[in-house]
Write a protein that holds these residues in place. Structure first.
Motif, PDB file in Angstrom:
ATOM      1  N   GLU A 292      65.420 -37.068 -62.003  1.00  0.00           N
ATOM      2  CA  GLU A 292      64.955 -35.895 -62.616  1.00  0.00           C
ATOM      3  C   GLU A 292      63.776 -35.438 -62.907  1.00  0.00           C
ATOM      4  O   GLU A 292      62.853 -33.541 -62.496  1.00  0.00           O
ATOM      5  CB  GLU A 292      64.986 -36.193 -64.632  1.00  0.00           C
ATOM      6  N   ILE A 293      62.136 -36.701 -62.364  1.00  0.00           N
ATOM      7  CA  ILE A 293      60.954 -35.979 -62.170  1.00  0.00           C
ATOM      8  C   ILE A 293      61.126 -34.901 -60.218  1.00  0.00           C
ATOM      9  O   ILE A 293      60.592 -34.187 -60.360  1.00  0.00           O
ATOM     10  CB  ILE A 293      60.151 -37.150 -62.070  1.00  0.00           C
ATOM     11  N   ALA A 294      61.525 -35.555 -59.751  1.00  0.00           N
ATOM     12  CA  ALA A 294      61.755 -35.210 -58.055  1.00  0.00           C
ATOM     13  C   ALA A 294      62.242 -33.209 -58.755  1.00  0.00           C
ATOM     14  O   ALA A 294      61.607 -32.415 -57.946  1.00  0.00           O
ATOM     15  CB  ALA A 294      63.474 -35.837 -57.643  1.00  0.00           C
ATOM     16  N   PRO A 326      59.641 -49.215 -52.529  1.00  0.00           N
ATOM     17  CA  PRO A 326      60.423 -48.701 -53.275  1.00  0.00           C
ATOM     18  C   PRO A 326      61.129 -47.894 -51.214  1.00  0.00           C
ATOM     19  O   PRO A 326      60.926 -47.547 -50.660  1.00  0.00           O
ATOM     20  CB  PRO A 326      60.074 -47.056 -53.929  1.00  0.00           C
ATOM     21  N   ASP A 327      62.546 -47.512 -52.208  1.00  0.00           N
ATOM     22  CA  ASP A 327      63.243 -46.870 -50.682  1.00  0.00           C
ATOM     23  C   ASP A 327      63.601 -45.605 -51.421  1.00  0.00           C
ATOM     24  O   ASP A 327      64.367 -45.039 -52.064  1.00  0.00           O
ATOM     25  CB  ASP A 327      64.733 -47.344 -50.552  1.00  0.00           C
ATOM     26  N   LEU A 328      62.667 -44.256 -50.674  1.00  0.00           N
ATOM     27  CA  LEU A 328      62.643 -42.822 -50.818  1.00  0.00           C
ATOM     28  C   LEU A 328      63.654 -42.088 -50.658  1.00  0.00           C
ATOM     29  O   LEU A 328      64.290 -41.727 -51.869  1.00  0.00           O
ATOM     30  CB  LEU A 328      61.143 -42.032 -50.198  1.00  0.00           C
ATOM     31  N   ASP A 329      64.373 -42.570 -49.698  1.00  0.00           N
ATOM     32  CA  ASP A 329      65.561 -41.716 -49.670  1.00  0.00           C
ATOM     33  C   ASP A 329      67.005 -42.204 -50.034  1.00  0.00           C
ATOM     34  O   ASP A 329      67.689 -41.117 -50.738  1.00  0.00           O
ATOM     35  CB  ASP A 329      66.348 -42.422 -47.922  1.00  0.00           C
ATOM     36  N   SER A 330      66.562 -43.141 -50.780  1.00  0.00           N
ATOM     37  CA  SER A 330      68.499 -43.281 -51.701  1.00  0.00           C
ATOM     38  C   SER A 330      66.896 -42.847 -53.464  1.00  0.00           C
ATOM     39  O   SER A 330      68.503 -42.797 -54.086  1.00  0.00           O
ATOM     40  CB  SER A 330      68.326 -45.072 -51.669  1.00  0.00           C
ATOM     41  N   LEU A 331      66.455 -43.086 -53.605  1.00  0.00           N
ATOM     42  CA  LEU A 331      65.866 -43.247 -55.147  1.00  0.00           C
ATOM     43  C   LEU A 331      65.304 -41.496 -55.471  1.00  0.00           C
ATOM     44  O   LEU A 331      65.791 -41.047 -56.754  1.00  0.00           O
ATOM     45  CB  LEU A 331      64.287 -43.131 -55.194  1.00  0.00           C
ATOM     46  N   LEU A 332      65.627 -40.684 -54.324  1.00  0.00           N
ATOM     47  CA  LEU A 332      65.076 -38.584 -54.924  1.00  0.00           C
ATOM     48  C   LEU A 332      66.342 -38.279 -54.373  1.00  0.00           C
ATOM     49  O   LEU A 332      66.928 -38.764 -53.814  1.00  0.00           O
ATOM     50  CB  LEU A 332      63.464 -38.928 -53.833  1.00  0.00           C
ATOM     51  N   PRO A 333      66.286 -37.267 -54.983  1.00  0.00           N
ATOM     52  CA  PRO A 333      68.016 -36.847 -54.017  1.00  0.00           C
ATOM     53  C   PRO A 333      67.352 -36.135 -53.040  1.00  0.00           C
ATOM     54  O   PRO A 333      66.576 -36.359 -52.147  1.00  0.00           O
ATOM     55  CB  PRO A 333      67.117 -35.030 -54.873  1.00  0.00           C
TER      56      PRO A 333
END
Length: 474
Positions: A292-294, A326-333
């Motif tokens: 949601e933040i992204a 954090p694994d950014l690719d999996s956490l962010l859209p």
């Protein structure tokens, strides 16, 4: 030889503030030495070990006395606060031994304790060492805690069940639902621990607060007039802030690169164009909230620098351990990093916050309202959006928005969730609206006041002189 012994709680924010107090004392009274007692943490407190090594290497007049480790089974504890109180309580015999040992080779002029360390008060009293509290939050929260026993004695309900505004002298009315989580329920050990601290504060020789007079005029006035402890004694209050870490903290970088990459990226952005988002060393969001933040940031069209941490673990045994990278690719859209690469930078886990906030290109700060972060933003003249997460942050938010007027309020749902639309709305409002400009003007004025407080002749220098005077034998 004269020494001052400081006793912080294990949390990173509390430790940094206490070290800065020690450095401040030494700067103006270099003949003193400082000893800091450290209770080894049994849980994630941020990178305290690296920080302690750094201070030991750069400030030789500060000595760290490491108390022996305490073995705790963390599973049964209802909160991190409960863990800290128990850890420090069990450390008491070691504290006594440390004070007795230090006293053999030096005169301990004062013992300065964190509020979590209230259990050590009887020890220093027995050893005839004047003991002061160092309150690492602001005077607004100090006003509440001094008034807490009065609330306790005049009510029977838990804060959770009151559903009303709480009127504390010197601060705006605070919804009872915004109380710190550990004291929401009256019949708990956490509540008893905090009440015990509040009841014991008047037994100290004085209270040192990390704030400055013009930032919190109303609560400081109410405290000194005795309104927060009606019918009781209020010890002297010394506002000696803002005490902030001047060097970049030890930690990891990542995401779009390390610390230097982050500052180099900021160098390329226009003046006051970047929104910085960071939520403290313990501020963790669910994967859904991160998305949601992204989405909100992307829709806002604003430039941003965002520190992302891994979501909290569902495994209860890991709740007090540092989260993994954090694994950014999996956490962010999907595609978010690529689509926003020209106007946004995501860092993994950590940023050099003081350097970031003082960078010319940073124009706003979405913050968890931790007191160190609030002071850092005020000193850097950066307006804020208040998004509190834990500890006393919801109470800080009320004061920041309604009294200090240095922040906009993020509207948070009852389940603590914030939708992308709200993130977009508040970020835009901070950076583009008349209201955002008004907040910027207030915070710029407060920044000048903060610097003035720490100059020769300033209010915080005068308060330190009074404090040092109170340590001299009669």
């Amino acid at each position: 030889m004269e020494t001052i012994v400081l006793y912080p709680s294990p949390g990173m924010g509390h430790l940094i503030s206490m070290v800065e107090l020690g450095k401040f004392i030494l700067h103006h009274h270099p003949s003193l030495s400082i000893t800091i007692l450290t209770a080894p943490p049994s849980f994630n407190t941020g990178s305290t070990a690296a920080y302690i090594r750094h201070i030991s290497a750069t400030v030789p007049s500060i000595t760290f006395h490491h108390l022996p480790p305490i073995s705790l089974d963390l599973e049964p504890f209802p909160s991190m606060e409960a863990v800290i109180f128990e850890l420090l309580n069990r450390s008491n015999p070691h504290v006594r031994r440390a004070l007795e040992t230090i006293s053999l080779s030096a005169t301990v002029s004062a013992f300065i304790i964190d509020f979590f360390c209230t259990c050590a008060l009887p020890i220093s009293a027995e050893l005839n060492i004047p003991t002061y509290y160092f309150f690492t939050s602001g005077a607004c929260i100090l006003a509440f805690f001094l008034f807490f026993p009065t609330i306790h004695n005049t009510t029977t309900k838990s804060f959770r069940d009151m559903n009303e505004l709480l009127h504390v002298p010197g601060i705006p009315p605070i919804p009872t639902s915004d109380m710190i989580k550990p004291i929401l329920d009256r019949d708990t050990t956490d509540y008893e621990n905090f009440l015990n601290f509040a009841q014991n504060m008047p037994n100290s020789a004085g209270i040192i607060v990390n704030t400055f007079e013009s930032l919190e005029t109303k609560p400081l006035k109410a405290i000194r007039e005795g309104k927060c402890n009606p019918g009781g004694y209020t010890p002297p209050v010394f506002s000696v802030g803002p005490l902030l870490a001047t060097e970049s903290r030890q930690g990891g970088g990542g995401g779009g690169g390390g610390i230097n990459d982050c500052l180099s990226w900021l160098d390329k952005q226009p003046s006051k164009s970047v929104v910085y988002l960071c939520f403290g060393s313990l501020g963790l969001f669910s994967a859904a909230q991160l998305k949601e933040i992204a989405v909100g940031l992307e829709r806002s069209g604003q430039r941003f620098l965002w520190v992302v941490r891994s979501p909290p673990s569902d495994d209860k045994s890991k709740r007090y351990l540092p989260p993994p990278e954090p694994d950014l690719d999996s956490l962010l859209p999907a595609g978010f990093l690529d689509r926003t690469k020209d106007r946004g930078l995501v860092l993994k886990s950590w940023a050099p916050q003081v350097a970031v906030l003082n960078h010319e290109s940073v124009g706003g700060f979405v913050t968890h309202c931790g007191w160190n972060s609030v002071l850092e933003a005020v000193c850097a003249a950066v307006p804020m959006v208040a998004w509190p997460l834990y500890a006393e942050q919801k109470m800080n938010k009320v004061v920041m928005v309604e009294d200090m007027k240095v922040a906009l309020k993020m509207e948070v749902a009852e389940d603590d969730y914030v939708a992308a639309e709200e993130v977009e709305r508040r970020v835009r409002e901070l950076m583009e609206s008349e209201k955002g400009r008004e907040i910027r003007e207030v915070v710029e004025e407060m920044s000048v006041e903060a610097k003035g407080a720490m100059r020769e002749g300033g209010s915080s220098i005068a308060a330190l002189a009074k404090l040092l005077e109170s340590w001299k034998p009669v």
